[in-house]
Motif scaffolding. Structure first.
Motif, mmCIF file in Angstrom:
data_model
loop_
_atom_site.group_PDB
_atom_site.id
_atom_site.type_symbol
_atom_site.label_atom_id
_atom_site.label_comp_id
_atom_site.label_asym_id
_atom_site.label_seq_id
_atom_site.Cartn_x
_atom_site.Cartn_y
_atom_site.Cartn_z
ATOM 1 N N PRO A 121 0.817 -1.225 0.000
ATOM 2 C CA PRO A 121 0.000 0.000 0.000
ATOM 3 C C PRO A 121 0.848 1.270 0.000
ATOM 4 C CG PRO A 121 -0.931 -1.608 1.516
ATOM 5 C CD PRO A 121 0.400 -2.163 1.072
ATOM 6 N N GLU A 123 3.261 2.040 -1.693
ATOM 7 C CA GLU A 123 3.680 2.426 -3.043
ATOM 8 C C GLU A 123 2.923 3.670 -3.516
ATOM 9 O OE1 GLU A 123 4.290 0.259 -7.416
ATOM 10 O OE2 GLU A 123 2.926 -0.614 -5.922
ATOM 11 N N LYS A 124 1.672 3.827 -3.066
ATOM 12 C CA LYS A 124 0.841 4.953 -3.499
ATOM 13 C C LYS A 124 0.858 6.116 -2.512
ATOM 14 C CE LYS A 124 -2.294 1.948 -6.117
ATOM 15 N NZ LYS A 124 -3.704 1.516 -6.297
ATOM 16 N N TYR A 125 1.609 5.995 -1.426
ATOM 17 C CA TYR A 125 1.680 7.083 -0.458
ATOM 18 C C TYR A 125 2.536 8.224 -1.009
ATOM 19 C CZ TYR A 125 -0.090 3.839 3.161
ATOM 20 O OH TYR A 125 -0.842 2.965 3.897
ATOM 21 N N LYS A 225 7.800 7.018 2.839
ATOM 22 C CA LYS A 225 6.414 7.142 2.400
ATOM 23 C C LYS A 225 5.511 7.569 3.560
ATOM 24 C CE LYS A 225 6.676 5.907 -1.985
ATOM 25 N NZ LYS A 225 6.148 6.764 -3.069
ATOM 26 N N SER A 227 1.366 8.766 4.734
ATOM 27 C CA SER A 227 -0.059 8.900 4.453
ATOM 28 C C SER A 227 -0.782 9.189 5.764
ATOM 29 C CB SER A 227 -0.620 7.618 3.826
ATOM 30 O OG SER A 227 -2.015 7.728 3.601
#
Length: 351
Positions: A121, A123-125, A225, A227
């Motif tokens: 997950p 990877e998209k942060y 990363k 989020s």
């Protein structure tokens, strides 16, 4: 060194030693993308020309293998401490596309994937401080809109200093974080930093920042990363009115044992806390409350405020994990500061 003309001449000499029929078969095989036919002539012992071509192929194979190592071991190209000065143009490697996505862990001696966050997950942060998204400023609890905006900016800086500052992450003195605290809270923080506990209720203020225990980890990439979210609301505390910022974020690091990049893992930290913003004696005050964090995979059997990463080859933890496994990427899992202070250890899904 042999110049280009000598190489061309040698190549033409080698080709001339192969008869026309054999050359046609080799060209046809190359066109089909397959090996040459297994004729009697093809199976005979290699002559000088054949050995020359084989040597050429061997050199190409070695070069290709070296390229693969570069592609799968980005630590060879991007060390945590970059060498001084520019890299000469002729020595800069050409990066090949990796043939595999992210791997959670790798045994010593194995190559790590080019992007340690790929396939997770994280990877998209967002990268770094861009993940500390602040709400829109507004006047609250006697604090003006301009002052709230100032408090939001300072809170973002506090989070960056607590969770992204390299010196702090590597176990050094969290100077960047301390200088952003208000004077009174700064004095308290400094007094309780790296406290040698005499009682189980003693609190080590190191727990307000994320620090890996010295000599236990190195960052595998410059990218961290992030989020999460920060909420803003009116509040009244300690007989004062003001604005309350609540913080809930996930910060994901790629780390490895010092000197062993093949041991790279993703470590997920879940920092939480709040900041009470109010006015006192004509000054804007930011009071940090309940800052803390959980982390996984990390050891539970070490009683200090540092993170001790748990690698694939680490010895079993002396403290057994409790409860059903939780999702380390779930920001709604309330498992921050208070739980860490109690020394509890919860089971977690892989990162």
């Amino acid at each position: 060194m042999t110049n280009g003309d000598d190489l061309d001449a040698r190549f033409n000499e080698l080709i001339a030693q192969i008869d026309a029929d054999e050359q046609r078969r080799m060209r046809a095989a190359a066109t089909r993308g397959s090996r040459p036919p297994r004729s009697d002539k093809a199976m005979r012992p290699l002559g000088r020309a054949g050995r020359g071509l084989l040597a050429t192929v061997a050199v190409i194979t070695v070069i290709a293998a070296a390229g693969a190592v570069v592609a799968f071991r980005p630590d060879l190209l991007s060390p945590s401490v970059r060498p001084a000065g520019p890299v000469p143009e002729e020595t800069q490697p050409v990066m090949a596309a990796p043939a595999a996505t992210g791997v959670q862990t790798a045994a010593p001696g194995e190559e790590t994937a080019a992007d340690p966050f790929a396939g997770s997950p994280a990877e998209k942060y967002a990268d770094g401080a861009a993940g500390f998204v602040m709400p829109k400023a507004k006047a609250l609890g006697g604090v003006s809109k301009k002052e709230v905006a100032k408090a939001l900016d300072r809170t973002r800086d506090l989070m960056a200093a607590a969770y992204l500052d390299h010196k702090t992450l590597m176990g050094g003195k969290p100077s960047a974080f301390m200088k952003l605290l208000d004077r009174e809270q700064r004095a308290w923080y400094r007094k309780n930093l790296d406290l040698r506990k005499k009682d189980k209720d003693d609190f080590d203020s190191r727990g307000w920042v994320i620090s890996f225990a010295p000599k236990t980890a190195r960052l595998s990439t410059d990218v961290i990363k992030v989020s999460g979210r920060t909420t803003l609301a009116k509040a009244r505390k300690y007989g004062r009115s003001g604005a309350l910022l609540k913080l809930n974020h996930l910060v994901v690091y790629a780390v490895h044992r010092p000197g062993q990049p093949a041991t790279t893992i993703r470590l997920v930290a879940h920092p939480t806390g709040s900041v009470f913003v109010y006015r006192e004696a004509g000054e804007l005050v930011l009071l940090l409350e309940n800052w803390g964090h959980s982390s996984t995979p990390a050891r539970c059997d070490v009683d200090d405020a540092f993170i001790h990463p748990s690698y694939a080859d680490s010895a079993p933890d002396a403290v057994g994990a409790s409860g059903p496994p939780s999702d380390p990427y779930d920001p709604h899992e309330e498992k921050g500061g208070e739980e860490d202070r109690k020394g509890e250890c919860r089971a977690s899904d892989p990162t």
